[in-house]
Design an enzyme around this catalytic site. Structure first.
Site, PDB file in Angstrom:
ATOM      1  N   CYS A   7     -17.454   9.611  41.648  1.00  0.00           N
ATOM      2  CA  CYS A   7     -17.733   8.883  42.899  1.00  0.00           C
ATOM      3  C   CYS A   7     -17.091   7.501  42.862  1.00  0.00           C
ATOM      4  O   CYS A   7     -16.565   7.006  43.867  1.00  0.00           O
ATOM      5  CB  CYS A   7     -19.237   8.723  43.110  1.00  0.00           C
ATOM      6  SG  CYS A   7     -20.132  10.297  43.078  1.00  0.00           S
TER       7      CYS A   7
ATOM      8  N   ASP B 116      -2.733 -48.322  34.189  1.00  0.00           N
ATOM      9  CA  ASP B 116      -3.010 -47.832  35.540  1.00  0.00           C
ATOM     10  C   ASP B 116      -2.756 -46.336  35.683  1.00  0.00           C
ATOM     11  O   ASP B 116      -2.985 -45.767  36.739  1.00  0.00           O
ATOM     12  CB  ASP B 116      -2.216 -48.609  36.584  1.00  0.00           C
ATOM     13  CG  ASP B 116      -0.709 -48.511  36.372  1.00  0.00           C
ATOM     14  OD1 ASP B 116      -0.282 -47.652  35.586  1.00  0.00           O
ATOM     15  OD2 ASP B 116       0.029 -49.293  36.992  1.00  0.00           O
TER      16      ASP B 116
ATOM     17  N   CYS C 170     -22.060   7.959  39.102  1.00  0.00           N
ATOM     18  CA  CYS C 170     -21.133   9.073  38.902  1.00  0.00           C
ATOM     19  C   CYS C 170     -19.698   8.519  38.818  1.00  0.00           C
ATOM     20  O   CYS C 170     -19.231   7.831  39.731  1.00  0.00           O
ATOM     21  CB  CYS C 170     -21.273  10.038  40.073  1.00  0.00           C
ATOM     22  SG  CYS C 170     -19.873  11.135  40.287  1.00  0.00           S
TER      23      CYS C 170
ATOM     24  N   ASP D 138       2.362 -46.442  33.104  1.00  0.00           N
ATOM     25  CA  ASP D 138       2.181 -46.527  31.657  1.00  0.00           C
ATOM     26  C   ASP D 138       1.939 -45.166  31.010  1.00  0.00           C
ATOM     27  O   ASP D 138       1.298 -45.073  29.964  1.00  0.00           O
ATOM     28  CB  ASP D 138       1.010 -47.457  31.346  1.00  0.00           C
ATOM     29  CG  ASP D 138       1.273 -48.875  31.810  1.00  0.00           C
ATOM     30  OD1 ASP D 138       2.288 -49.446  31.389  1.00  0.00           O
ATOM     31  OD2 ASP D 138       0.485 -49.392  32.603  1.00  0.00           O
TER      32      ASP D 138
ATOM     33  N   ASP E 192      -2.743 -53.087  29.598  1.00  0.00           N
ATOM     34  CA  ASP E 192      -1.685 -53.473  30.519  1.00  0.00           C
ATOM     35  C   ASP E 192      -2.254 -54.651  31.323  1.00  0.00           C
ATOM     36  O   ASP E 192      -3.471 -54.855  31.345  1.00  0.00           O
ATOM     37  CB  ASP E 192      -1.352 -52.286  31.418  1.00  0.00           C
ATOM     38  CG  ASP E 192      -0.340 -52.638  32.487  1.00  0.00           C
ATOM     39  OD1 ASP E 192       0.618 -53.338  32.159  1.00  0.00           O
ATOM     40  OD2 ASP E 192      -0.523 -52.226  33.642  1.00  0.00           O
TER      41      ASP E 192
END
Length: 784
Positions: free
Chosen positions: A97, A677, A94, A681, A483
């Site tokens: 409700c 790392d 409902c 970098d 690196d």
């Protein structure tokens, strides 16, 4: 500055159709304000990014899902520390409700918002604080029970967990229907009875076997969704009935349903296999409260809280060990089989498994910011960045099915009109064979599953790939640029030599260098501080200045101290003494007078040389090393490892320039990897085609910046990642060629009247099952 994007993630519970997933994705993308949408069929998720201009996007997206797939339940994933709970209220029929429930729940103290969706029967409750949520939910349940005593209340989380058992029940019902249908078909086909009774039995058998398929087809047609597998199978089997092929019509529908059942089981098993690889999410944390411990959700633990980790338990959050020692299994995060020891003062990460001792840990990160949470998010959402092959197949499937349907229509109509002795019944049958074959499920299911399997297999080896596109890009790598420090070398520096000019002692040179480097977290600075081995009085330090790419300038007790490389000495016009030793040099000057030099050595990683060799074996054209270190040191390391080219004494922006120069020499399809790392970098990682962070375990910067994160410090994982990518691509293309090849052959055989519907169903369902099983081989990384 761009507009802030709002990102929402949803679970699509019950999504079993890959083609439908593609349609949902296309339709949601067209919504006003949506900038991106990705529907991941493999892990049943939908991620929507929007600009915030349309406040109804969530509901509009849910409406699209309901329209295309009414059986799918859309569940919004809760964001970090969100004080929100969703209740499912079964039995609220409902609307009035529903409004009353919503109104009364909003009146409960601490409730900031309550929203009841009458269609989905979900009540979302939000509170001011996470700590008050559970108590507020209990009060809401009492209010609902008072207003509507017959309503059944369930927490959404539990509903989701029940979906697996619900699916098992639906499978059992389908099997029962198919058994009865098979029995009725056998009776009708093998016994001699009147035609009306025989036809009636076939019709009943057909409805039992495929009534739901026909119903889905009709429902989808009403919504404007015509070209899907339900429509194709319905037309094909009803067409068989229309031309009097009753047994074949029923049998083909049964075979199709059996194939779909096996496909559903295979896909679910695949999902579980992939999920099991990253089963690192902790279920609970033992929170210390006074002299007691309380089992709580990891998301409820705050920074600074104390947790207890017992033997055999998963570490729930990142933290620092404050008492106890133990061996921990890190394999779920790093792929390392050898346990490592942790003791007082050591950092520990969520996702590790405690093997023997009891550990007391102080939490340093909330769950949403912890390593385990970020890794889970990366792996689960990796396929939101689709590979070019996936995008191609999605577009191909969009045009392929309608094209086959139109061809089938032409086969059914044209030959009987232009050919002598051609009958409509014969050519309609051939057209129906065409229709059965045309479903592109084998492609749209197995290809994303293959890429997801490859990503899962890589994660098992401690390699996190952020997207299918990066995994596919690894196939075309021509240059790998490294690196040096912390990537090819261990990054663990030790002072091996101290030289002076005669006016200063070695102890003074080390002391001045230590005062200059005290605020730096660089490994070289740490090695100098270790060699000094005394407390540094920071009150005597003033005018601290870090000169990028050169070193440090600082005043110590009124004296100007310089500590850095040769470029710093040249910049300040200080005459210094060259050093012939191989290593990294820190030159020290006091009040413009050269004081001495410190030689610091770094050790090459054990598997670095093996990694360089392995990269050449997987067809990488050239390996290059870029370093800010001295030329002599860089060339010595490069020669030892067998690196093709070495560029030394580079500032961060010069590394980017060198990378761009290398990038200009690659082929049109070639890719360049930069391995660093992930901290110093960042610009180069971002500029490369594929940024790969080494030693990323616990490094926020690495996880955020890189496209691929190596969870250990092993360079040998780079060729492993490339091998996984090559194997994944091979499997994906095997599926593409196999699926299209079989379908193409059966299409031709069907057009010439050689293939029947049995072969056609195999070309659809059978090929899909074989392709799924083949895709699962991407998970295996043991024999690369």
């Amino acid at each position: 500055m761009g507009e802030r994007k709002i990102k929402r993630e949803y679970t699509l519970d019950g999504l079993d159709c890959a083609s439908c997933a593609s349609k949902i994705e296309d339709n949601v993308r067209k919504l006003t304000g949506v900038s991106a949408c990705n529907v991941n069929f493999v892990n049943k998720t939908m991620i929507i990014e929007s600009d915030g201009t349309n406040g109804q996007i969530a509901e509009e997206a849910k409406d699209i899902v309901r329209k295309l797939e009414p059986d799918v339940v859309v569940i919004e994933k809760e964001r970090k520390k969100q004080s929100k709970q969703v209740l499912i209220l079964n039995g609220v029929d409902c609307a009035d409700c529903a409004a009353k429930i919503e109104h009364h729940v909003r009146e409960i103290p601490n409730v900031t918002n309550a929203n009841f969706n009458f269609v989905t029967k979900k009540l979302a409750i939000e509170t001011e604080q996470v700590s008050t949520l559970q108590r507020t939910v209990e009060e809401a349940k009492k209010v609902i029970n008072k207003l509507e005593p017959h309503v059944e209340i369930r927490v959404e989380e539990k509903q989701r967990k029940q979906s697996e058992s619900t699916k098992q029940k639906s499978h059992a019902v389908l099997i029962t229907r198919l058994v009865i249908s098979a029995a009725l078909t056998a009776i009708a086909a093998l016994t001699d009875m009147s035609t009306p009774i025989e036809v009636s039995l076939f019709v009943i058998a057909y409805v039992l076997a495929g009534g739901d398929i026909v119903w889905k087809a009709l429902r989808n047609i009403a919504r404007g969704q015509v070209f899907d597998e339900n429509f194709l199978m319905s037309i094909a089997t009803l067409g068989a009935f229309a031309i009097g092929e009753y047994p074949e019509g029923v049998a083909v529908m049964m075979f199709y349903q059996v194939g779909e059942l096996f496909q559903s089981l295979a896909v679910n098993r695949s999902r579980k296999s992939i999920s099991a690889l990253m089963d690192i999410r902790p279920d609970y944390a033992n929170l210390q409260v006074g002299n007691e411990t309380k089992k709580v959700d990891p998301e409820d633990v705050q920074v600074g809280d104390i947790i207890i980790i017992k033997p055999g338990e998963k570490v729930p959050l990142d933290g620092k060990v404050i008492s106890g020692s133990s061996m921990v299994d890190t394999s779920a995060l790093t792929g390392e089989s050898v346990p490592r020891e942790v003791k007082h003062g050591d950092d520990i990460l969520g996702g590790f498994i405690n093997k023997n001792g009891v550990l007391t840990v102080e939490v340093t990160k909330e769950f949403g910011e912890s390593t385990v949470s970020k890794i889970l998010d990366l792996v689960q959402n990796a396929s939101s960045r689709k590979a070019p092959t996936e995008n191609f197949i999605t577009k191909f499937a969009r045009y392929y099915t309608p094209a086959v349907v139109l061809t089938a229509l032409a086969i059914a109509v044209i030959p009987p009109l232009v050919m002598v002795d051609a009958t409509f019944g014969e050519w309609v049958y051939r057209a129906l064979v065409f229709l059965v074959i045309s479903c592109p499920c084998a492609l749209v299911v197995s290809i994303p599953l293959g890429f997801f399997g490859g990503i899962g297999g890589a994660s098992k080896s401690g390699i996190l790939v952020k997207g299918s596109n990066y995994l596919e890009a690894l196939n075309d790598v021509e240059y790998v640029v490294f690196d040096k420090t912390g990537t090819l070398t261990k990054g663990v520096f030790d002072v091996t030599e101290v030289n002076t000019n005669g006016s200063f002692t070695k102890e003074e040179v080390i002391e001045y260098a230590a005062f200059a480097e005290v605020y730096s977290n660089h490994p070289i600075a740490e090695s100098i501080l270790r060699a000094y081995n005394k407390d540094v009085n920071k009150d005597s330090i003033a005018d601290y200045e870090e000169i990028a790419g050169h070193g440090i300038k600082v005043r110590v007790d009124g004296k100007e101290v310089l500590a850095g490389n040769a470029k710093l000495m040249n910049k300040e016009n200080i005459l210094y003494q060259e050093v012939n030793t191989v290593g990294t040099f820190v030159f020290v000057a006091v009040d413009k007078q050269f004081a001495g030099s410190i030689v610091i050595s770094d050790e090459v990683k054990e598997d670095a040389k093996q990694a360089i060799q392995a990269l050449k074996e997987v067809s990488v054209k050239k390996t290059v090393m870029l370093t800010g270190d001295a030329k002599k040191v860089g060339e010595a390391v490069g020669q030892k490892l067998g690196v093709d080219e070495v560029y030394a004494e580079l500032l961060p922006h010069q590394k980017v320039e060198e990378l761009e120069r290398i990038d200009a020499t690659k082929s049109s399809k070639g890719k360049v990897i930069f391995v660093g790392d992930g901290i110093n970098d960042t610009p180069v990682l971002a500029r490369a085609d594929i940024g790969m962070a080494m030693g990323g375990l616990g490094s926020d910067a690495a996880i955020e910046t890189a496209d691929i994160v190596i969870m250990t410090d092993e360079p040998s994982k780079i060729p492993t990642a490339i091998k996984i990518a090559k194997r994944t691509r091979k499997i994906v293309w095997q599926n593409i060629i196999f699926s299209l090849g079989v379908k193409g052959i059966v299409l031709l055989l069907g057009a010439f009247g050689i293939a029947t519907m049995w072969e056609a169903v195999f070309a659809d369902v059978g090929v899909t099952l074989l392709a799924i099983m083949n895709a699962m081989r991407a998970l295996k990384v043991d024999n690369l």
